[in-house]
Design a protein around this motif. Structure first.
Motif, short mmCIF file in Angstrom:
data_model
loop_
_atom_site.label_atom_id
_atom_site.label_comp_id
_atom_site.label_asym_id
_atom_site.label_seq_id
_atom_site.Cartn_x
_atom_site.Cartn_y
_atom_site.Cartn_z
N GLU B 131 -7.82 1.04 -0.60
CA GLU B 131 -7.12 0.08 0.27
C GLU B 131 -5.88 -0.49 -0.39
O GLU B 131 -4.86 -0.73 0.27
N ALA B 137 -2.57 -6.46 0.00
CA ALA B 137 -3.78 -7.10 0.50
C ALA B 137 -4.04 -6.80 1.97
O ALA B 137 -5.12 -7.09 2.47
N ILE B 138 -3.06 -6.25 2.66
CA ILE B 138 -3.24 -6.08 4.11
C ILE B 138 -4.30 -5.02 4.38
O ILE B 138 -4.15 -3.88 3.96
N PRO B 139 -5.37 -5.40 5.07
CA PRO B 139 -6.37 -4.38 5.40
C PRO B 139 -5.76 -3.38 6.37
O PRO B 139 -5.36 -3.74 7.47
N TYR B 301 -0.10 -7.79 9.09
CA TYR B 301 0.98 -8.45 8.37
C TYR B 301 0.44 -9.18 7.14
O TYR B 301 -0.66 -9.76 7.21
N GLY B 302 1.19 -9.16 6.06
CA GLY B 302 0.76 -9.92 4.88
C GLY B 302 1.57 -9.56 3.65
O GLY B 302 2.54 -8.81 3.73
N PRO B 303 1.19 -10.12 2.49
CA PRO B 303 1.90 -9.82 1.26
C PRO B 303 1.62 -8.38 0.86
O PRO B 303 0.46 -7.98 0.78
N SER B 308 -2.44 -10.82 -7.28
CA SER B 308 -3.59 -11.35 -6.54
C SER B 308 -3.85 -10.61 -5.24
O SER B 308 -4.99 -10.20 -4.99
N PRO B 309 -2.84 -10.42 -4.38
CA PRO B 309 -3.12 -9.70 -3.14
C PRO B 309 -3.67 -8.29 -3.38
O PRO B 309 -4.61 -7.86 -2.72
N SER B 312 -7.21 -8.50 -4.39
CA SER B 312 -8.09 -8.78 -3.25
C SER B 312 -8.51 -7.48 -2.57
O SER B 312 -9.68 -7.28 -2.24
N LEU B 315 -10.94 -5.56 -4.80
CA LEU B 315 -12.29 -6.14 -4.82
C LEU B 315 -13.03 -5.91 -3.51
O LEU B 315 -14.25 -5.75 -3.49
N GLY B 316 -12.30 -5.92 -2.39
CA GLY B 316 -12.94 -5.59 -1.11
C GLY B 316 -13.53 -4.19 -1.17
O GLY B 316 -14.66 -3.95 -0.75
#
Lengths: 430, 430
Positions: B131, B137-139, B301-303, B308-309, B312, B315-316
């Motif tokens: 991912e 971080a955007i799923p 949408y996202g970073p 960190s992102p 994330s 870790l998911g």
């Protein structure tokens, strides 16, 4: 490696969503088989009106006896798109007992009895998936419970009801009043004949309960969600919002308190800045902001309702559940280990926009400001407008608890110089 | 029911992303254990510079011998955040052989050798999740390969590189030139010392290959992706875009042809209307539009980058892979069953904005229009501007194939009255 014995699917309900699920299962059968690793077969369709012509569905599959269908014993997956509490609840628990996994689009049932349904799934070692219950086609449940499983979610802020967003967008863009906008939504099919569940926020509250539960790994029931509809939003409120560089949206807001030990969930109209990405969500679209420790701000946007989008979400779940069945595994079940306290509305901390009708004479502002100060609510800005002995006072506060604000408003109402509280609206998204 | 024997994780690489993965694994150990159903333990961290102080990481876990770490035989999951082709590729395939599943953030490797890595995972009955390789971080990978598994994706259109979006946004909002905007991006840490991979579109092309492969269930390699960087975008292009109510973004575009039998993947700067949701994606943010048959238009949408992102997302995946290990199952592997043809850029059909420097005399427009007509490229609008014997001609076309447009431009260059082709830019998002 393709298994040739098909997985059998029972479809409960064949309305707007169900008929689309059946259609795609037929037209995209090869794709679904390739993605699952085995063909899927529609084994039965339970309906209320068997006489209705249903194009593309073998009439021999139609039955009015949903209970017998889920009890057949050879069903792999039950797809429940009936909606409402009963008979859906009993059919789902019966399905688990008779060996099926379940895909549901039933937000009301999940919000009310999610814990019991998850327990029934787990007791029978079966899957319960329900991506379609929140925000239609937008992948949201799966990202929250899987993609963000290694992160700490602090806030979910979203437009999760397309009907009310259509109405509010119409009021904002045309200056229409609430009734006029509702009438247009009804005429265009965006609002149901009885729009209560949408406009009073029940639908959004059910979704907020589901989202909060998953985001915070805590059981959140519909009753835990504070709910305020949007029937009292006026054209004047939109004018006030514009003055502040804001618009008004009906928001579902699930928040972790700053101390991390409790959470809140609520649905109400709120002003949000025009610069906020949710402000530009138009028409019947949905969008959900998710804020978490590591990933920062994510947004998910798309059609929140409708037969095809909801069917897309149902079929995504169907593929996952079928794959799980083939591998003998189950997907993530209920995750409620955090068991955080769900706090009441009084504990919610946010900003407020308050319009007061006051007497136009010296000293009124001082009186009003004193009441705010006595209740510990700090004022950000005040705007006065007076004519003919009447005046209006618009106060925007800093962040304060809902309890403090409620106390302030009660005290304001008792002032002789305050003729009325014209509106109170929360300000979010900053 | 919590298993007490921990799952062992080997971390390969401990830079910006790796150190954040290690940190969250420590600080959120209880949450991760509850969500997985067993504790996870950092069993080793392979680094290049062992002498560097790494806060919060037990120094006894640090090793420079990544190969020995993945060969230990007791590792459940290898997290690869080294990047690049080697040694990452050999370490990942070795990890599978020695019984571990793999979580990777390595877009370059996945785009180049995804098929071989998936085959190695499958041969050893292990998971390969990534991912974090696309859009931070955007799923996105999980929604595409799981949530939309029951739908037919027709187009993926996105801003998948934060560095170039920062530069283009700066040029748009301040009128800055390319070099000035790049210098600011470098100073602020948004661009690397050698920004080639970003500005020339290699990074975005790798992501486009991964997204196209998943969206279309077809193998798409980096070499299949048409790539054009954004170093030649000028302030004049932004002025032209503004005239059309557009802005300019570097887009990754994966499309299914209208006949459904072939797909294309490309990365290039393009004009998009200001009303398109991607137009308002600011700074280093990423956003991806997905259009499919049933669900319509979705946006994520996202970073798109940052420690960190990205952690994330890693870790998911780690939670999912650990859960799969506990249940003895594996998640979805490569899905390339559709095996559609990946067509060359010449087959892409879109609109074009072309600026020509021409002689300011009668008949030029007729000549130019004839060339377009001869190549079957239909003109939407033409704008002429002349002064001092020089003139510019701005042509916006209807939809035409890239091959037809290329032929048109070659012919235009041969006209005596055309002094030069100042710019050619595709117009997307309509």
């Amino acid at each position: 490696m393709m298994r040739t014995r098909p997985l059998k699917v029972a479809l409960l309900g064949c309305g707007v969503v169900g008929s689309e699920v059946a259609r795609i299962m037929t037209t995209h059968a090869d794709d679904l088989a390739a993605r699952i690793g085995a063909p899927v077969e529609l084994a039965g369709v339970a309906v209320r009106r068997p006489s209705k012509v249903r194009e593309g569905i073998d009439p021999s599959l139609i039955t009015t006896d949903a209970t017998a269908l889920v009890k057949r014993g050879d069903i792999d997956v039950v797809v429940e798109v009936i909606g409402g509490i009963e008979p859906a609840r009993t059919l789902i628990t019966t399905a688990f007992e008779y060996g099926a996994s379940v895909v549901s689009a039933n937000k009301a049932l999940l919000a009310q009895d999610g814990a019991a349904l998850h327990a029934a799934a787990e007791a029978n070692d079966k899957d319960l998936y329900y991506e379609a219950a929140v925000a239609g086609a937008i992948p949201l449940i799966r990202p929250l419970r899987e993609s963000l499983a290694g992160d700490k979610v602090n806030r979910v802020l979203g437009i999760v009801n397309g009907t009310t967003n259509f109405i509010l967008d119409k009021m904002d863009s045309t200056g229409a009043g609430y009734q006029e906008a509702l009438d247009e939504a009804t005429a265009l099919g965006y609002a149901e004949a009885d729009p209560t569940a949408d406009i009073e926020g029940f639908d959004a509250a059910a979704k907020a309960a589901i989202l909060a539960g998953i985001a915070f790994h805590t059981r959140v029931r519909l009753d835990d969600v504070y709910r305020e509809g949007m029937t009292e939003v006026t054209a004047a409120d939109f004018a006030s919002a514009k003055n502040m560089g804001c618009t008004i949206k009906l928001l579902a807001i699930c928040e972790r308190a700053e101390d991390g030990a409790s959470v809140t969930a609520r649905v109400h109209p709120a002003m949000i800045p025009l610069t906020h990405p949710l402000a530009s969500v138009r028409g019947a679209y949905n969008a959900v902001f998710v804020e978490s420790d590591a990933s920062g701000q994510l947004m998910f946007y798309g059609p929140g309702a409708g037969g095809s989008p909801t069917a897309s979400a149902v079929l995504g779940d169907l593929v996952a559940v079928c794959r799980n069945r083939l591998s003998g595994a189950t997907g993530p079940g209920e995750s409620a280990y955090a068991a955080l306290t769900v706090s009441p509305m009084g504990d919610v901390v946010t900003r407020y926009h308050i319009s007061l009708d006051v007497a136009d004479k010296p000293g009124v502002l001082a009186q009003v400001a004193t009441v705010f100060a006595e209740h510990g609510v700090s004022i950000d800005t005040v705007r006065q407008q007076g004519k003919d002995g009447e005046a209006s006072l618009v106060v925007v506060t800093h962040r304060a608890s809902d309890a403090a604000l409620t106390g302030t408003v009660e005290a304001l109402r008792k002032l002789d110089t305050v003729r009325g509280v014209a509106s109170i609206m929360r300000v979010e998204g900053e």
